[in-house]
Scaffold this motif. Structure first.
Motif, short mmCIF file in Angstrom:
data_model
loop_
_atom_site.label_atom_id
_atom_site.label_comp_id
_atom_site.label_asym_id
_atom_site.label_seq_id
_atom_site.Cartn_x
_atom_site.Cartn_y
_atom_site.Cartn_z
N MET A 133 -27.55 -42.67 -45.66
CA MET A 133 -27.91 -42.67 -44.23
C MET A 133 -27.43 -41.37 -43.59
N THR A 134 -28.30 -40.72 -42.82
CA THR A 134 -27.95 -39.47 -42.16
C THR A 134 -26.92 -39.72 -41.07
N GLU A 135 -25.94 -38.87 -41.03
CA GLU A 135 -24.90 -39.00 -40.01
C GLU A 135 -25.46 -38.67 -38.64
N PRO A 136 -25.10 -39.43 -37.61
CA PRO A 136 -25.54 -39.10 -36.26
C PRO A 136 -24.80 -37.89 -35.73
N LEU A 137 -25.36 -37.26 -34.71
CA LEU A 137 -24.62 -36.23 -34.00
C LEU A 137 -23.53 -36.91 -33.17
N ARG A 138 -22.35 -36.32 -33.18
CA ARG A 138 -21.25 -36.87 -32.41
C ARG A 138 -20.78 -35.85 -31.38
N GLY A 139 -20.29 -36.36 -30.29
CA GLY A 139 -19.80 -35.46 -29.26
C GLY A 139 -18.73 -36.12 -28.42
N SER B 298 -32.91 -34.91 -38.48
CA SER B 298 -32.91 -33.55 -39.00
C SER B 298 -32.08 -32.60 -38.15
N SER B 299 -31.62 -33.06 -37.01
CA SER B 299 -30.88 -32.18 -36.11
C SER B 299 -29.46 -31.96 -36.59
N THR B 300 -28.99 -30.74 -36.38
CA THR B 300 -27.60 -30.39 -36.60
C THR B 300 -27.13 -29.64 -35.37
N PRO B 301 -25.83 -29.48 -35.17
CA PRO B 301 -25.37 -28.72 -34.01
C PRO B 301 -25.96 -27.33 -33.93
N ALA B 302 -26.34 -26.75 -35.07
CA ALA B 302 -26.84 -25.37 -35.09
C ALA B 302 -28.30 -25.25 -34.67
N ASN B 303 -29.09 -26.33 -34.77
CA ASN B 303 -30.52 -26.18 -34.48
C ASN B 303 -30.99 -27.07 -33.33
N LEU B 304 -30.07 -27.48 -32.48
CA LEU B 304 -30.47 -28.32 -31.35
C LEU B 304 -31.42 -27.55 -30.43
N GLY B 305 -32.48 -28.22 -30.02
CA GLY B 305 -33.39 -27.64 -29.05
C GLY B 305 -32.96 -28.04 -27.66
N PHE C 36 -19.41 -40.05 -27.86
CA PHE C 36 -20.76 -40.59 -28.00
C PHE C 36 -21.36 -40.20 -29.34
N GLU C 37 -22.46 -40.87 -29.68
CA GLU C 37 -23.26 -40.55 -30.86
C GLU C 37 -24.72 -40.49 -30.46
N ILE C 38 -25.47 -39.62 -31.14
CA ILE C 38 -26.91 -39.48 -30.93
C ILE C 38 -27.60 -39.68 -32.28
N THR C 39 -28.54 -40.58 -32.33
CA THR C 39 -29.22 -40.88 -33.60
C THR C 39 -30.71 -40.58 -33.54
N SER C 40 -31.16 -39.82 -32.54
CA SER C 40 -32.59 -39.67 -32.29
C SER C 40 -33.33 -38.84 -33.34
N ASP C 41 -32.70 -37.84 -33.92
CA ASP C 41 -33.41 -36.95 -34.83
C ASP C 41 -32.52 -36.69 -36.04
#
Length: 276
Positions: free
Chosen positions: A1-7, A23-30, A16-21
């Protein structure tokens, strides 16, 4: 399972956690840029998120809201927002600066250079015998805290780094002496000090904007442990720093950041440990 973004806010009271994408990493956030006066002063880089994909993992009650912006009352980090107007109106947004591992210096053309270019043009200088001694004026968004700079930015160093705190505050500092600055409304700020506590970051209690910081430095007794030659040099640096009154350039009226020479230091968040 892909790890969510955490902040998190810097002090860690809001997480918080973000699970929307996946494929997203902190380096490629739009991110989305908003040029409203509040977002300009805060330097937020907004990440549109479906509320169903956003989960609060810790909330100790330290956050407050100002015009749709949610920020921590302990450390001042802006974490989320819901715009009340403009192209982002109604969207739920997360400040990408609060995402763990986010580095605005690695975003290339997708960073806040657009935001810098969309600020108001610099005002025309005043000439003549009645020239105003104030070279720049600025304030937080609500106006409770304001600053007057008695020296031009072209005479000062301007610096930006991406340490764990500055990246969240989007802080761009300039370093006049205390005699070159007038600050009004200190009573309306709360101060955040962490780590060595040698510096205090002053946020407006109402809108969360950083207008200035305070230099405290180490205890002067610390220098007594040094050999005489080193002590003399260290004390010279100490007193030079203690004479400074740093100001956040983002809050100054009519300053186009894209025209400034800003010294950037890509040091990252080394040494920052999220409190348990």
């Amino acid at each position: 399972m892909t790890e969510p973004l955490r902040g998190n806010c810097h002090c860690g009271n809001f997480r918080f956690e973000i699970t929307s994408d996946s494929s997203s990493t902190p380096a490629n956030l739009g991110v989305s840029i908003c040029a409203c006066s509040l977002c300009t002063k805060l330097g937020c880089l907004w990440l549109p998120v479906d509320p169903d994909d956003f989960a609060i993992t810790r909330d100790t009650g330290t956050v407050t809201t100002y015009r749709g912006l949610v920020f921590c009352k302990v450390c001042g980090t802006a974490v989320t927002g819901k715009h009340v107007g403009g192209p982002l109106q109604g969207q739920f947004l997360v400040n990408a600066r609060a995402v763990a591992g986010f580095n605005p210096f690695q975003l290339g053309n997708n960073d806040d250079s657009q935001q810098r270019q969309r600020q108001a043009p610099s005002p025309m200088p005043v000439t003549g015998a009645e020239q105003d001694p104030v070279k720049h004026r600025g304030s937080c968004h609500c106006g409770n805290v304001s600053v007057e700079l008695l020296v031009g930015l072209d005479e000062l160093e301007i610096k930006e780094d991406n340490c764990s705190s500055c990246v969240r505050d989007a802080y761009i500092g300039t370093y006049p002496s205390k005699e070159q600055v007038r600050i009004h409304g200190r009573v309306h700020t709360f101060e955040y000090r962490y780590g060595s506590k040698f510096n205090g970051i002053a946020h407006c209690q109402t809108c969360g904007v950083v207008v200035f910081t305070t230099v405290y430095g180490p205890p002067i007794s610390l220098f007594d442990r040094l050999p005489a030659e080193r002590k003399e040099r260290a004390l010279a640096v100490y007193w030079k720093n203690m004479a400074l009154q740093p100001v956040n350039v983002r809050v100054l009226d009519g300053v186009d950041l894209s025209t400034l020479t800003i010294q950037t230091t890509d040091e990252g968040a080394e040494g920052y440990v999220l409190p348990p």
